[in-house]
Scaffold this active site. Structure first.
Site, mmCIF file in Angstrom:
data_model
loop_
_atom_site.group_PDB
_atom_site.id
_atom_site.type_symbol
_atom_site.label_atom_id
_atom_site.label_comp_id
_atom_site.label_asym_id
_atom_site.label_seq_id
_atom_site.Cartn_x
_atom_site.Cartn_y
_atom_site.Cartn_z
ATOM 1 N N HIS A 177 -2.655 3.204 -4.543
ATOM 2 C CA HIS A 177 -2.105 2.612 -3.313
ATOM 3 C C HIS A 177 -0.686 2.096 -3.539
ATOM 4 C CE1 HIS A 177 -5.724 2.795 -0.743
ATOM 5 N NE2 HIS A 177 -6.410 2.573 -1.855
ATOM 6 N N ASP B 98 0.853 -1.191 0.000
ATOM 7 C CA ASP B 98 0.000 0.000 0.000
ATOM 8 C C ASP B 98 0.886 1.237 0.000
ATOM 9 O OD1 ASP B 98 -2.286 1.792 0.395
ATOM 10 O OD2 ASP B 98 -3.365 -0.025 0.957
ATOM 11 N N GLU C 298 -9.612 2.539 -5.380
ATOM 12 C CA GLU C 298 -9.322 3.932 -5.035
ATOM 13 C C GLU C 298 -8.132 4.513 -5.796
ATOM 14 O OE1 GLU C 298 -10.927 4.149 -0.499
ATOM 15 O OE2 GLU C 298 -9.008 3.129 -0.746
#
Ligand code: ACM
Length: 542
Positions: free
Chosen positions: A238, A167, A302
């Site tokens: 990420h 991440d 995302e």
């Protein structure tokens, strides 16, 4: 028992484990017999040798459901027959639950009696994917903690451990070809304390990663317990830790980037060059070498696409490929890995943002933003793992008590998790087979230690296990509250620091780390904004 078996009938009498008790198994389930012998010997101090004519007999009968089992306890003999060694293993887990809670300790604390009530149980799981995602990127979980979690998943008859390995805040798996991923990406200078909105930092470095041997150990330990470890390398968002290690992966290689010390989603994402695609194909090749799982996670969630919109190279790429927008660029990017994984006999597993754009069918989608995403994924020809935040995000606050440690998200109680139904009501009957099952997700921004993970996970994970194993039902789910109360004694014996039913222990609180609680209305509005490029606006039909 928890999860509740499908069918339980009481028989007369009981069986007592003694110095004369022996174990025996078909060759196919000799490994389960070894595991059971050790699990029962340690807390009882009994030798439990293996013999050809045992008093506890394990066998495989392929006529049963492959993860199902039949358990019979009579005064002179216990038999466990499973549809496969996995089924036998689940029968053995049920047998443990029929013994006193001290059977879950690792050394004797009582001298018995070790009595099992006479019973006949027929059981099989409702779903094949009964998972738990652990985020080891935001806070690293050392190997010993992962092995312990695998044991706890097995106690609950869960069979998938999804490891979120990378991440913005850290890269946690050794990749031989690209050592800087862990050398640079494996640690950060400090972390936020509490929710990001409060801008508090702790000044304390955090890091760690799994070597290849660590991964091999985790995978093998899990396999012995019929748990598949599904790795996730999150792309193309990420990825700030990877970009910090190899700036050429980013959209602005001259801009200095460090592993993120902030929670929340970084705006830095991978560029879409051939070199970057090739870099991550190599990464996935090493990941596939280590993880035999059919499913390989590429995240996909995302991805902030502003850098692509601003990047001449990304705009050229879109033009050259005839793509209309950045969503299509994301699905083009994801499709590169879908093809690569599929050429290697694997299946791409991603969060439901992989539905943005036009991904070819055949992926497995972790539907986290609501049941409507599960329906959209199934309609688009993908398999589905249900894990919407409103039912399965175990980092969300467990009550509306402000004393919950780092209260974030909406309230998600044990009862809410027990009520989770992975099959959306709006899913047409002919698409139900698309729902492989469900997983609960443990995000760890606010769980900096295995003790804090225990608090988030338990006992909600126990409730989740019943939601995915036991047949669909209604409250009070055959005495769930009472059975959970009994189960807490098992968790005590296992050394699990669960959230007590009355609220956190004083030392489980985090007055130093403020949260950011959401109401259901707040969250629904946030998600409506986030999902509008996948779901038709105001679509009340899905
Ligand atoms: C997610 O919660 N970003 C999958």
């Amino acid at each position: 028992m928890l999860p509740l078996p499908v069918d339980v009938r009481t028989l007369a009498g009981s069986f007592t484990l003694t110095g004369g008790t022996t174990i025996g198994a078909d060759p196919a389930c000799a490994g389960v017999a070894r595991w059971l012998g050790e699990a029962l010997s340690r807390p009882t101090g009994l030798p439990l040798p293996t013999t050809a004519d045992p008093t506890i007999r394990l066998a495989v009968d392929p006529a049963l459901h492959h993860e199902g089992y039949h358990l019979r306890v009579r005064p002179d003999r216990i038999t466990i027959t499973g549809g496969s060694p996995a089924g036998v293993f689940y029968g053995a887990q049920t047998l443990r639950q029929l013994l006193p809670p001290a059977i879950f300790r690792r050394a004797p604390v009582v001298s018995g009696p070790w009595t099992v009530p006479g019973v006949e149980i027929s059981d099989r799981p409702r779903f094949g994917w009964r998972g738990c995602m652990l985020d080891v990127a935001r806070h690293f979980m050392p190997v010993a903690g992962v092995l312990r979690l695998i044991d706890l998943l097995a106690v609950h008859k869960l069979n998938v451990l999804h490891l979120h390995l990378t991440d913005d805040q850290g890269w946690r798996v050794q990749i031989r070809r690209y050592p800087r991923l862990t050398k640079v990406g494996g640690w950060r200078h400090e972390s936020m304390v509490g929710s990001r909105q409060h801008e508090r930092f702790n000044g304390r470095p955090h890091g760690g990663y799994y070597s290849r041997d660590d991964i091999r150990e985790i995978v093998a330990y899990a396999a012995e317990r019929f748990v598949t470890v599904v790795p996730e390398i999150d792309l193309p968002g990420h990825t700030q830790a990877a970009i910090a290690a190899y700036p050429e992966l980013g959209n602005n290689p001259d801009e200095p980037v460090r592993v993120s010390t902030r929670w929340g989603v970084s705006r830095r994402v991978l560029n879409v060059s051939d070199e970057t695609v090739s870099f991550f194909r190599h990464v996935l090749d090493e990941v596939m070498e280590l993880f035999p799982s059919r499913h390989i996670g590429i995240g996909g969630d995302e991805c902030d696409k502003d850098e692509w919109r601003a990047s001449p190279a990304a705009r050229d790429r879109m033009r050259e490929l005839g793509l209309r927008d950045a969503d299509e660029l994301q699905s083009w990017f994801v499709a590169q890995f879908q093809r690569h994984l599929s050429a290697n006999g694997r299946t791409l597993f991603g969060w439901d943002e992989i539905l943005e754009g036009d991904l070819p069918p055949g992926a497995t989608v972790a539907a986290w933003r609501g049941p409507a995403l599960a329906v959209a994924a199934a309609r688009a020809g993908h398999d589905v793992v249900a894990c919407w935040d409103s039912a399965a995000y175990l980092d969300y606050r467990q009550s509306d008590d402000p004393a919950e440690p780092v209260p974030v998200g909406t309230v998600l109680t044990v009862a809410d998790v027990r009520a989770f139904d992975p099959e959306p009501a709006a899913l047409p009957a002919d698409l139900r087979h698309r729902v492989l099952g469900a997983q609960c997700n443990i995000w760890t921004e606010h769980a900096d230690h295995p003790r804090a993970v225990d608090y988030l996970a338990f006992p909600r994970l126990s409730a989740f296990a019943e939601a995915v194993w036991s047949p669909a039902g209604q409250p009070p789910w055959q005495g769930f509250d009472q059975r959970l109360g009994e189960h807490l004694r098992r968790l005590d014996a296992l050394g699990v620091e669960y959230r007590p039913p009355g609220g956190p222990q004083p030392w489980q609180r985090r007055p130093d780390a403020p949260g950011w609680p959401r109401t259901r209305t707040d969250r629904a509005a946030e998600l409506a904004g986030l999902t509008r490029n996948v779901l038709p606006p105001a679509d009340g039909t899905v």
